[in-house]
Design a protein around this motif. Structure first.
Motif, mmCIF file in Angstrom:
data_model
loop_
_atom_site.group_PDB
_atom_site.id
_atom_site.type_symbol
_atom_site.label_atom_id
_atom_site.label_comp_id
_atom_site.label_asym_id
_atom_site.label_seq_id
_atom_site.Cartn_x
_atom_site.Cartn_y
_atom_site.Cartn_z
ATOM 1 N N PHE A 215 0.036 -1.316 -1.279
ATOM 2 C CA PHE A 215 0.303 -0.173 -0.408
ATOM 3 C C PHE A 215 -0.823 0.848 -0.493
ATOM 4 O O PHE A 215 -1.334 1.335 0.506
ATOM 5 C CB PHE A 215 1.636 0.460 -0.814
ATOM 6 C CG PHE A 215 1.992 1.700 -0.037
ATOM 7 C CD1 PHE A 215 2.572 1.612 1.207
ATOM 8 C CD2 PHE A 215 1.751 2.957 -0.568
ATOM 9 C CE1 PHE A 215 2.912 2.751 1.928
ATOM 10 C CE2 PHE A 215 2.089 4.105 0.136
ATOM 11 C CZ PHE A 215 2.663 3.991 1.392
ATOM 12 N N GLY A 216 -1.208 1.185 -1.713
ATOM 13 C CA GLY A 216 -2.268 2.175 -1.888
ATOM 14 C C GLY A 216 -3.597 1.704 -1.351
ATOM 15 O O GLY A 216 -4.353 2.464 -0.749
ATOM 16 N N GLY A 217 -3.897 0.427 -1.550
ATOM 17 C CA GLY A 217 -5.159 -0.099 -1.062
ATOM 18 C C GLY A 217 -5.239 -0.110 0.448
ATOM 19 O O GLY A 217 -6.299 0.096 1.030
ATOM 20 N N GLY A 218 -4.083 -0.320 1.093
ATOM 21 C CA GLY A 218 -4.086 -0.372 2.550
ATOM 22 C C GLY A 218 -4.160 0.988 3.194
ATOM 23 O O GLY A 218 -4.738 1.145 4.260
ATOM 24 N N ARG A 219 -3.563 2.013 2.553
ATOM 25 C CA ARG A 219 -3.501 3.331 3.185
ATOM 26 C C ARG A 219 -4.521 4.318 2.647
ATOM 27 O O ARG A 219 -4.888 5.256 3.313
ATOM 28 C CB ARG A 219 -2.106 3.921 3.009
ATOM 29 C CG ARG A 219 -1.039 3.168 3.766
ATOM 30 C CD ARG A 219 0.297 3.848 3.671
ATOM 31 N NE ARG A 219 0.271 5.178 4.253
ATOM 32 C CZ ARG A 219 1.336 5.946 4.385
ATOM 33 N NH1 ARG A 219 2.511 5.527 3.962
ATOM 34 N NH2 ARG A 219 1.241 7.151 4.909
ATOM 35 N N ARG A 220 -4.930 4.122 1.387
ATOM 36 C CA ARG A 220 -5.828 5.100 0.766
ATOM 37 C C ARG A 220 -6.963 4.390 0.017
ATOM 38 O O ARG A 220 -7.003 4.384 -1.200
ATOM 39 C CB ARG A 220 -5.059 5.995 -0.204
ATOM 40 C CG ARG A 220 -3.925 6.737 0.462
ATOM 41 C CD ARG A 220 -3.069 7.421 -0.573
ATOM 42 N NE ARG A 220 -1.896 7.999 0.041
ATOM 43 C CZ ARG A 220 -0.791 7.311 0.326
ATOM 44 N NH1 ARG A 220 -0.726 6.035 0.030
ATOM 45 N NH2 ARG A 220 0.235 7.889 0.893
ATOM 46 N N PRO A 221 -7.855 3.731 0.735
ATOM 47 C CA PRO A 221 -8.938 3.037 0.054
ATOM 48 C C PRO A 221 -9.849 3.997 -0.686
ATOM 49 O O PRO A 221 -10.053 5.140 -0.280
ATOM 50 C CB PRO A 221 -9.678 2.336 1.203
ATOM 51 C CG PRO A 221 -9.334 3.142 2.417
ATOM 52 C CD PRO A 221 -7.945 3.642 2.190
ATOM 53 N N HIS A 222 -10.365 3.536 -1.814
ATOM 54 C CA HIS A 222 -11.368 4.265 -2.602
ATOM 55 C C HIS A 222 -10.835 5.561 -3.208
ATOM 56 O O HIS A 222 -11.600 6.461 -3.522
ATOM 57 C CB HIS A 222 -12.604 4.582 -1.752
ATOM 58 C CG HIS A 222 -13.106 3.414 -0.959
ATOM 59 N ND1 HIS A 222 -13.486 2.223 -1.542
ATOM 60 C CD2 HIS A 222 -13.242 3.244 0.382
ATOM 61 C CE1 HIS A 222 -13.877 1.369 -0.588
ATOM 62 N NE2 HIS A 222 -13.723 1.966 0.576
ATOM 63 N N GLU A 223 -9.508 5.675 -3.404
ATOM 64 C CA GLU A 223 -8.972 6.909 -3.980
ATOM 65 C C GLU A 223 -8.493 6.739 -5.410
ATOM 66 O O GLU A 223 -8.059 7.700 -6.033
ATOM 67 C CB GLU A 223 -7.786 7.401 -3.135
ATOM 68 C CG GLU A 223 -8.191 7.899 -1.767
ATOM 69 C CD GLU A 223 -6.992 8.420 -0.990
ATOM 70 O OE1 GLU A 223 -7.189 8.976 0.096
ATOM 71 O OE2 GLU A 223 -5.866 8.283 -1.485
ATOM 72 N N ALA A 224 -8.542 5.524 -5.927
ATOM 73 C CA ALA A 224 -7.914 5.261 -7.223
ATOM 74 C C ALA A 224 -8.496 6.126 -8.329
ATOM 75 O O ALA A 224 -7.782 6.539 -9.250
ATOM 76 C CB ALA A 224 -8.059 3.782 -7.568
ATOM 77 N N ASP A 225 -9.792 6.383 -8.278
ATOM 78 C CA ASP A 225 -10.440 7.113 -9.365
ATOM 79 C C ASP A 225 -10.627 8.594 -9.045
ATOM 80 O O ASP A 225 -11.265 9.319 -9.816
ATOM 81 C CB ASP A 225 -11.806 6.480 -9.678
ATOM 82 C CG ASP A 225 -11.659 5.035 -10.139
ATOM 83 O OD1 ASP A 225 -10.654 4.748 -10.819
ATOM 84 O OD2 ASP A 225 -12.526 4.214 -9.819
ATOM 85 N N GLU A 226 -10.088 9.071 -7.944
ATOM 86 C CA GLU A 226 -10.289 10.463 -7.577
ATOM 87 C C GLU A 226 -9.219 11.344 -8.208
ATOM 88 O O GLU A 226 -8.055 10.984 -8.271
ATOM 89 C CB GLU A 226 -10.244 10.609 -6.052
ATOM 90 C CG GLU A 226 -11.379 9.864 -5.346
ATOM 91 C CD GLU A 226 -11.280 10.026 -3.833
ATOM 92 O OE1 GLU A 226 -10.438 10.833 -3.401
ATOM 93 O OE2 GLU A 226 -12.026 9.354 -3.119
ATOM 94 N N LEU A 227 -9.638 12.526 -8.679
ATOM 95 C CA LEU A 227 -8.687 13.486 -9.232
ATOM 96 C C LEU A 227 -8.117 14.396 -8.163
ATOM 97 O O LEU A 227 -7.108 15.050 -8.384
ATOM 98 C CB LEU A 227 -9.362 14.325 -10.321
ATOM 99 C CG LEU A 227 -9.723 13.597 -11.611
ATOM 100 C CD1 LEU A 227 -10.457 14.531 -12.558
ATOM 101 C CD2 LEU A 227 -8.459 13.050 -12.277
#
Length: 368
Positions: free
Chosen positions: A110-122
């Motif tokens: 779900f996160g990869g589909g809607r919010r790419p490249h946000e995993a490491d953002e604060l």
């Protein structure tokens, strides 16, 4: 004895009725002295079903291991329910555990589909009602020790009392600061009747610069755009920024006025006239550097306005007392239509949109 619902096991009420009949007939001997299970035709007659429905129910029960078919015959017999039912429950529990184990993978998808490249953002900016509402709901559900929010219109998501109820059940302290506009009776998100519901600690203030939610002092959401059709918010897990936003919430919480609990369960009806007067008094003066309270420019401007007419004062007194429209009209000896016209004119004069707001403005002017 009626059986409970077996819906959690995927068995509907028709199959439950069939199962009860088969279990009750276990061990019945035929003419030859051997145990005989009922046929679909016999089950259909006993349970008042057509034969096809009875057969489908029997086969469903058989697929779960609750009944078995006679070898070489058409009858169905019950497997000992003291063994069969716990086995079905255990199998369903194992399946639920497997589904729960899949949640992290589904979340990543779900996160990869809607919010790419946000995993490491604060910190991230989210735009649109769906995205902002999704993150607000996340904060509500992840809160463990405490949840704090500053709410003001326009709202992105509807109030969800069940979320608060569940959170309160797990010990979350739930606090919220609302604006006067938040409790208007014209369909806005937070109605007066919901403030304080389900253990929420609610306070009220004149206005708020932004909408804010902080969960566990670890993650925060703050609005950066209030356009109803395209709201924007900043979501952050940065410790310094979350700490600053939490301090902002605490400051607003301390300066706001407590909202009384909702009526019922031994509580009296909310005296909104009293709340309005206290809210007006709390913001009507400011302290100078020397520590002396001085009138604000807003107070000076309002004091220069005209006093209320006797008719306006009488109408405000009845409104502040919580009288109904019918009661006010009867007390003043006027029709309901005339009362509505007078209320409309009074609200226009005070620049108010509802009774509570009118009480606040009247108190600030010294009219009540």
């Amino acid at each position: 004895m009626p059986l409970p619902s077996f819906a959690a096991l995927g068995i509907d009420d028709v199959a439950v009725a069939v199962y009860r009949h088969v279990v009750a007939g276990a061990g019945v001997a035929d003419a030859a002295g051997t145990a005989a299970g009922p046929t679909p035709e016999a089950v259909a007659r006993a349970v008042h079903l057509d034969e096809a429905t009875a057969l489908a129910a029997l086969e469903r029960l058989r697929s779960l291991g609750l009944v078995q078919r006679s070898a070489g015959g058409e009858g169905y017999g019950a497997v000992d329910p003291r063994v069969a039912v716990p086995a079905v429950v255990a199998a369903r529990a194992d399946a639920l555990v497997a589904v729960r184990a899949a949640v992290p993978a589904l979340g990543a998808l779900f996160g990869g589909g809607r919010r790419p490249h946000e995993a490491d953002e604060l910190a991230r900016v989210v735009v649109g009602q769906a995205a902002v509402g999704d993150w607000y709901s996340r904060l509500e559900r992840r809160a463990t020790p405490d949840f704090g929010a500053c709410g003001r219109p326009p709202y992105v998501v509807a109030s969800n009392e069940s979320t608060q109820r569940v959170a309160r059940g797990r010990g979350v302290r739930w606090r919220a600061v609302y604006t006067v506009a938040s409790i208007s009776a014209d369909g806005s998100r937070q109605g007066v009747h919901r403030l304080g519901a389900d253990g929420e600690e609610a306070r009220i203030t004149h206005d708020l610069p932004a909408k804010l939610a902080v969960a566990d002092r670890r993650v925060a959401l703050v609005s950066i755009g209030h356009a109803p059709d395209r709201p924007e918010a900043l979501v952050t897990e940065s410790e310094p920024l979350v700490a600053a936003l939490h301090d902002l919430f605490e400051a607003r919480w301390r300066s706001a006025l407590p909202v009384p609990g909702t009526p019922g369960a031994g509580r009296a009806a909310v005296d909104w006239a009293s709340v309005a007067a206290r809210l007006a008094a709390s913001s009507s003066t400011m302290t100078s550097p020397s520590g002396v309270a001085t009138p604000t420019p807003d107070q000076e401007a309002r004091l220069a306005m005209r006093p209320p007419t006797p008719a306006e004062r009488d109408l405000l007194a009845l409104v502040a007392a919580g009288a109904t429209d019918e009661g006010i009209a009867g007390q003043l000896g006027i029709s309901s239509r005339t009362l509505r016209r007078r209320l409309h004119s009074l609200f226009d004069e005070l620049g108010a949109s509802n009774r509570f707001h009118a009480g606040v403005e009247a108190a600030r002017r010294g009219w009540v």
